[in-house]
Design an enzyme around this catalytic site. Structure first.
Site, PDB file in Angstrom:
ATOM      1  CD  GLU A 203      -2.425   1.112   2.839  1.00  0.00           C
ATOM      2  OE1 GLU A 203      -1.764   0.601   3.767  1.00  0.00           O
ATOM      3  OE2 GLU A 203      -3.505   1.686   3.008  1.00  0.00           O
TER       4      GLU A 203
ATOM      5  CG  HIS B 298       2.651   3.354   3.870  1.00  0.00           C
ATOM      6  ND1 HIS B 298       2.187   2.191   3.297  1.00  0.00           N
ATOM      7  CD2 HIS B 298       2.106   3.368   5.127  1.00  0.00           C
ATOM      8  CE1 HIS B 298       1.423   1.532   4.160  1.00  0.00           C
ATOM      9  NE2 HIS B 298       1.355   2.217   5.271  1.00  0.00           N
TER      10      HIS B 298
ATOM     11  CG  ASP C  44       0.387  -1.351   6.484  1.00  0.00           C
ATOM     12  OD1 ASP C  44       0.883  -0.376   7.063  1.00  0.00           O
ATOM     13  OD2 ASP C  44      -0.656  -1.278   5.808  1.00  0.00           O
TER      14      ASP C  44
ATOM     15  CG  HIS D   3      -3.696  -3.034   5.698  1.00  0.00           C
ATOM     16  ND1 HIS D   3      -3.543  -1.725   5.333  1.00  0.00           N
ATOM     17  CD2 HIS D   3      -4.601  -3.567   4.837  1.00  0.00           C
ATOM     18  CE1 HIS D   3      -4.326  -1.469   4.285  1.00  0.00           C
ATOM     19  NE2 HIS D   3      -4.974  -2.564   3.976  1.00  0.00           N
TER      20      HIS D   3
ATOM     21  CD  GLU E  31      -7.670   0.225   5.259  1.00  0.00           C
ATOM     22  OE1 GLU E  31      -6.631  -0.226   5.779  1.00  0.00           O
ATOM     23  OE2 GLU E  31      -7.768   1.395   4.838  1.00  0.00           O
TER      24      GLU E  31
ATOM     25  CG  HIS F 126      -1.821   5.720   5.419  1.00  0.00           C
ATOM     26  ND1 HIS F 126      -1.788   4.347   5.449  1.00  0.00           N
ATOM     27  CD2 HIS F 126      -1.310   6.081   4.226  1.00  0.00           C
ATOM     28  CE1 HIS F 126      -1.298   3.906   4.309  1.00  0.00           C
ATOM     29  NE2 HIS F 126      -1.007   4.932   3.556  1.00  0.00           N
TER      30      HIS F 126
ATOM     31  CD  GLU G  36       1.334   3.256   8.906  1.00  0.00           C
ATOM     32  OE1 GLU G  36       0.580   2.279   8.969  1.00  0.00           O
ATOM     33  OE2 GLU G  36       1.471   3.945   7.873  1.00  0.00           O
TER      34      GLU G  36
END
Lengths: 246, 246, 246, 246, 246, 246
Positions: E25, E27, E36, E111, E113, E165, E170
């Site tokens: 994903e 970032h 992640d 992650h 989701e 995010h 992170e």
């Protein structure tokens, strides 16, 4: 059932749970889309009252209606699930009722085309639960005796169940169960549709009358609806009550 | 079709391809398990001959037979696919015929319970191919006229199609199509089974006679089989031939 | 099996049930589309005779043929199921044979590409039934000894099994099993196809010769077919017979 | 690829994306469970370097290993996906690479049993994307020439690829790619396993040696690993580079 | 785990197996696609060290990222599985760990989701294995106390987890776990994205800033990463260790 | 919608169709099982009135409730579908509305746990229909402003949405929408449940209070229900009305 609290519901697991299944399907200019659900639900409530059973929320989306017994996808408002999805819904609900402690489930069907997928769901569920779970299903028109049919079709000939769509029996039942939803002034006469010995895809637009009525609803009445309801309910109650104290 | 080379097959894509579907299902002590396949296949070959069509290999495993129209899982030898698997087989074969260039497919069904899943398969395939693909299906008993039924049931009353299992029509057709497979000496008389207005699972062992015969096959004959075959084939040929040159 | 009545079938549950699986696949200008089914079925019948086993109806639609071992989707008449559907058919039939009382199932495969999905089906079924069910599968070419292969390829070099498609072994077996289906006059010489170390999609039209023959069938004979059949059947019978009285 | 930012990644869509697929599978007492992934990944990186391609994260869980080419479910640490799930993973990743703009995908396989499901995934994806997407797959051992195999098996006979599990080629490649992961002192001699002409379920515990080694790894070396790697990479680069500027 | 031999692995079945799940994903411009996965994996290794647990290979492809918590499909490099496929992967891996003898599984999610599909997988698996299998899952941010969050957001306000995010937490974790993968010079300031009270499809291109950063990463540091890691690991270890000797 | 005839329905295809989704889930001793459906449905009707939209029949069976936000499977009466089945129902209904001519669909969700599967359904459907179909979903609590929440929680602290189950907001809404279904005398005080930073299966019986109430419903009133309803409806109407004339 849906109006109960979980504590009230928990006391009823010895009883039958009744799952009505209907459809969203065109029913001509004088009846609403939810006719099959209203009918299945009303039968369910009447049977539940006699047997002290629990009525689960109605599955209001059914399987596709066939062109020659309802108009299929030719009419707006016919909103269907695939056969597999209907079947999976039923299997998962049976699993849940079982987990909640129920051991007797009756599925009250109001839409002809649902039948094969209800039966497939029951067969698959029954292979899983075996003798520990009783599963019964019926369509509302199946328990009717020839006498009742003759009494209802005292003014018009009976066209066969396949063409009794938005016609005398469904209209009479709706007049009895939910008169507000019947637009009586829009009942029309119609030349009966011919049954056909094969099925063709793509479906032709002119395969049934543009009104969606396969057979006229003239001669319908709330009294006939009551007769149909009383007769079928009585028969179904007598069948189910055999199992009530097992 | 299966006996053709690919080069022979490639020349036939303008024609109908006919897919017969049968079942493996008990048919009493006098008929073999493959009755529905033999009948569907023989109808397919006769129709193909008239229309210069191609017959694809028969699907010999069908959907579950229902207890009251064939004995269901109560008898050894009834070997069924689930509804979903039958449906998927049909959809994938339609895809393949389409890729090979065919645009007209006729499904000849020999087993009552297959019908709902054949229709679901056609509906799904038709949504994919739209007007570019013609799909037709019929059961062999649907094109029969009342006259033919009366002629066949000149000695015994017609019990309705649901109970005509291993009975006069199927036995007569087998006597005509495959006399070697009929054990005439084992035809028995039997008290007719009563149809039932509901379906119950688990299925009770004694729901139909222990022989698996729902209605006697006495009075069957190859002549009656020929009459049934000729009448239905003629009707189906006339239906399909409308589309042959489109 | 399909020609038995259910009563005859019910007596055989101690035996192996043999399920032949073939394909509908181009086999050049001299062989029909059903070569793999004919071969699997004939092996099955010969083995069944020795072991008093039951042969179930052949699955005539197999998995996709790969471009380099049969031409894949490049040729009309190659009518395939997806891997998942073939696998599901097999699993459901195993379930049904099990329900009917069989505890030994042998799957006789005639089409190379079916193998992975047959094995997946057996693995999944075996996880369900454990030690209560014996499942065995073989391809017809696997039990052949080097001696037999040398004897068959006494005139032409053995091109490897991947290219033995519509070539000497299949043609010889067809000459022995079903000589009517072999168009001998159309056997052609062909430059052997080269195996390839990778697989590419979309498949290129010219990846194999336009006839669909990967290796010539010259030097085939019914005698060679009999030799192949006798050798493989003998070997398979000796393997299966170890389990016959368990 | 996984170490790139999205902005770096977005610049590479003209290149091949390479997806390595391995397995979690016993590889005897001297090799770790991830041998197939390490090998596939290392091949992928070497090819990517030559072609300026992008390497996607390795699928480290593969399809079930077969008993006779790896020990199957008989050994702890063999952690498999079903064929359908592996296939679905691949199809969905292809969809995603396509949405991100890639039009050339190479799948580098390190585990024999994955192959059928990779090919099924490519076939299904290719039917969806047609000529707009190039899909290529190879197993690392397929591009090897006979000369290379002879050079590697200069001390021991080549037992065939099915038995080359945790044996000379895999051990040599691991010595070259990841020497830290090889427990050289635990390499054992072993009587070679015999291939078998049929597959039986349930799988017997003693079908392969209790160590999980089908063929000895003696005579392995990092030099042989380098030879195998260089030869196969060179061949695969020459194949893929044909398509690099299309 | 993947670096073990099967014999080493077989000794650990009393321990927890930890399965990290990440994603591919975007970032932002300063972090790689695998953030992640790197975070989930590093948490897993730290927890495993404390508990002597086994870490299974990370699932590096996760479920779709939502537009408002990561950019969804708007950015190249976001490579997702469907929810069903992620769920099926997890269920099948649980089955395999169970077959290998493990009875305690911890899923470390990186992650947001993924969560709903991990929970669905655990629910389905738990219905199968009941009390014989312990399944626990957590997201790395859930065990953090308010004190830790306050300490990390000592310079910038905490924007809520949905917008964290590629932001402070992170980035700090990546600085601590994998400093090589952080492009510090590309950290940008950004106007915070507003959360939205509904979800709309098709997703609008301008729903989040074109950089993919929902909230600035300024003020991130390896020290903050270590604080986050130490606090969450300590909490998770204390939770899991309750079950270690059961 | 269900009370319309097909002809009335056919005139409305320019409008939004609103699909309410609820659940069958325990809501303590004072609220019925169908709370989530009643609330979703009432929001849908109020929004439809403002926008002249069509309300489709409510999906009354939702996804599993999680233990810590509703009691999950610990209470009788919680009757759930799997995530996949809920998702498939939604996708198929979207297909049907699309076929009937609708191009704007709003899904009004009343059950927290449904969300991930609604979003997955919308994502999959949107990939199919692209820009030709507008899909919007919201949960009823998401459009509420902090001011409204403060006004409702003027007597008790707001425990967070996860614990607002059968508590002040849901009880107030039910008092406003369906006062007959609220058993006010059974509202109890309860010690608030603590949220938990991980999820464990099998679920422990004592994870939430035995009444199923996670947070007290004292201080609920119909006025607060009206405030919640008016505020959220106004906000949602303003969002949806942007798209009404496109």
């Amino acid at each position: 059932m849906e109006k109960m609290t979980w504590m009230e519901f928990a006391l009823k697991t010895d009883a039958f749970v009744i799952l009505p299944i209907g459809s969203m399907e065109q029913h001509g200019p004088h009846l609403p889309l939810n006719v099959d659900s209203v009918i299945a639900e009303n039968f369910a409530f009447r049977i539940a009252e006699e047997l002290d059973a629990v009525v689960a929320p109605t599955l209001k989306y059914g399987y596709k209606s066939k062109p020659l017994s309802g108009g299929g996808p030719l009419f707006p408002g016919t909103v269907d699930l695939s056969g597999l999805t209907l079947q999976t819904n039923i299997i998962e609900l049976i699993d849940e009722f079982y987990k909640d402690g129920f051991r007797k489930i009756f599925i009250m069907n109001g839409h002809y085309e649902n039948e094969a997928f209800i039966v497939e769901a029951l067969d698959i569920a029954s292979q899983k639960y075996g003798d520990s779970l009783l599963l019964i299903t019926s369509n509302w028109w199946e328990p009717l005796s020839q006498e009742t049919i003759d009494a209802v079709f005292n003014q018009r000939p009976f066209p066969g169940w396949a063409l009794e769509h938005a016609a005398v029996t469904e209209t009479s039942l709706m007049m009895y169960f939910a008169p507000d939803l019947v637009r009586e002034e829009r009942i029309i006469d119609t030349k009966g549709t011919e049954p056909c010995c094969y099925m063709k895809y793509p479906i032709e637009q002119d395969i049934i009358p543009s009104t969606g009525v396969l057979s006229t609803a003239f001669s319908s009445s709330a009294e006939k609806g009551k007769l149909l309801s009383d007769t079928a309910v009585k028969k179904l109650v007598s069948i189910l009550s055999q199992y009530c104290h097992k």
